[in-house]
Design an enzyme around this catalytic site. Structure first.
Site, mmCIF file in Angstrom:
data_model
loop_
_atom_site.group_PDB
_atom_site.id
_atom_site.type_symbol
_atom_site.label_atom_id
_atom_site.label_comp_id
_atom_site.label_asym_id
_atom_site.label_seq_id
_atom_site.Cartn_x
_atom_site.Cartn_y
_atom_site.Cartn_z
ATOM 1 N N ALA A 292 9.102 -6.023 11.183
ATOM 2 C CA ALA A 292 10.299 -5.357 11.684
ATOM 3 C C ALA A 292 10.767 -6.136 12.912
ATOM 4 O O ALA A 292 9.985 -6.848 13.548
ATOM 5 C CB ALA A 292 9.965 -3.917 12.052
ATOM 6 N N GLY B 230 5.946 -5.195 9.024
ATOM 7 C CA GLY B 230 6.869 -4.716 7.990
ATOM 8 C C GLY B 230 6.928 -5.628 6.771
ATOM 9 O O GLY B 230 7.294 -5.179 5.677
ATOM 10 N N GLU C 46 4.041 -4.659 4.736
ATOM 11 C CA GLU C 46 4.335 -3.306 4.247
ATOM 12 C C GLU C 46 5.345 -3.313 3.101
ATOM 13 O O GLU C 46 5.192 -2.588 2.121
ATOM 14 C CB GLU C 46 4.852 -2.442 5.413
ATOM 15 C CG GLU C 46 3.741 -2.137 6.422
ATOM 16 C CD GLU C 46 4.254 -1.564 7.727
ATOM 17 O OE1 GLU C 46 5.213 -2.131 8.310
ATOM 18 O OE2 GLU C 46 3.712 -0.545 8.177
ATOM 19 N N GLU D 164 0.575 -4.783 14.486
ATOM 20 C CA GLU D 164 1.328 -3.860 15.352
ATOM 21 C C GLU D 164 0.577 -3.396 16.586
ATOM 22 O O GLU D 164 1.176 -3.214 17.650
ATOM 23 C CB GLU D 164 1.785 -2.629 14.543
ATOM 24 C CG GLU D 164 2.918 -2.897 13.580
ATOM 25 C CD GLU D 164 2.454 -3.335 12.205
ATOM 26 O OE1 GLU D 164 1.265 -3.706 12.059
ATOM 27 O OE2 GLU D 164 3.261 -3.306 11.274
#
Ligand code: CAA
Length: 276
Positions: free
Chosen positions: A63, A108, A111, A131
């Site tokens: 992200a 992300g 993910e 993260e």
């Protein structure tokens, strides 16, 4: 669209996250465009999707850290929901989705690959959930899907230590199904790049899926996904219903008819999804 490319070749659609300067990091605009792209896929013609990242270096590097850096608690939660909603749409998409992971699949990026049905990667791929090093938890499903895919112990180790893993380790723990290598000639020169070899392998797999009876493929995806969420007694009922739903379809009649006629040359006659 600024950050998503979509092309269809026969029955295979390829979605490319195209924000190469930021290693294809997912900001809100990328997520919105991905959502709109999925909504626009013509399910009457496309039978399998490939998801990849632009360039050789990165699938998706996570992200967007710049966008997240100033979020409040409420905005952070909303950003997590935005990603989760799109990833869940991908995971429950009616047709199979193959993640062709070229390079970094971090945060992300790991993910989104886990929201796909199948992951194959290039030998330079790197997976991880870094993260906690940024002071946050994985936020687009990583705490849930990684544990389901590789087991809670390995998922916890990866998430708590924020350690990235290379393609061979991702293969060993079952995070990816296949590693695709660049092709090299006898002189040691690369004749087919890692990315081209990866996309060729992804397309070959996608075409193999697209050749099967689409109603049965869709029902198999739903049976596996839905069945994994419930206990075995409920899961086998889900399978029975989807198994039953295949009967009387043109796919089933043609598929079994061809077998009984011993006509190996005949291709399955398949119906468009809208007639399922
Ligand atoms: N967000 C925003 N920009 C990113 C980014 C990200 N996740 N990852 C890379 N970029 C940008 C860099 O800022 C840089 O931009 P500039 O050229 O404008 O400076 C560009 O992409 C190239 O990156 P690097 O110069 O860092 O490239 P590198 O080869 O030296 O390193 C890397 C590559 C190891 C992947 C490194 O970029 C990196 O560590 N990126 C962050 C990875 C990460 O932590 N991802 C998790 C994000 S949090 C998350 O995803 C939360 C969630 O679960 C929802």
């Amino acid at each position: 669209m600024d950050f998503i490319l979509y092309e269809v070749n026969g029955a295979v659609g390829t979605i490319t996250i195209n924000r190469e300067k930021a290693l294809n990091a997912l900001n809100s605009q990328v997520l919105d465009e991905l959502n709109a792209t999925l909504d626009a896929v013509d399910l009457n013609t496309v039978r399998c999707l490939i998801l990849t990242g632009a360039g050789e270096k990165s699938f998706v590097a996570g992200a967007d850290i710049g966008e997240m850096s100033t979020l409040t608690k409420a905005e952070g939660e909303a950003f997590g929901k935005k990603g989760n909603d799109v990833f869940r749409k991908l995971e429950t998409f009616p047709i199979p989705v193959i993640a062709a992971v070229n390079g970094f699949a971090l945060g992300g990026g790991c993910e989104i690959s886990m929201s796909c049905d199948i992951r194959i990667c290039s030998e330079n791929a790197m997976f991880g959930q870094p993260e906690v090093g940024l002071g946050i938890t994985p936020g687009f499903g990583g705490t849930q899907r990684l544990a389901r895919l590789v087991g809670a112990g390995m998922a916890k180790q990866m998430i708590y230590t924020a350690r990235n893993i290379k393609a061979d380790e991702a293969y060993r723990i079952g995070l990816v199904n296949q590693i695709v290598k660049a092709e090299v000639n006898e002189a040691g020169e690369v004749t087919v790049s890692a990315k081209d070899a990866l996309m060729a392998a992804a397309n070959k797999m996608a075409e193999g899926i697209a050749k099967q009876a689409p109603i049965a493929v869709r029902a198999s995806k739903k049976a596996i996904n839905d069945g994994l969420q419930v206990n075995m007694d409920e899961a086998i009922v889900i399978e029975e219903k989807l198994f039953g739903s295949c009967f009387e379809t043109e796919d089933q009649k043609a598929g079994m008819g061809n077998f009984l006629e011993k006509d190996k040359e005949k291709k399955l006659k398949v119906v468009p999804f809208k007639n399922c």
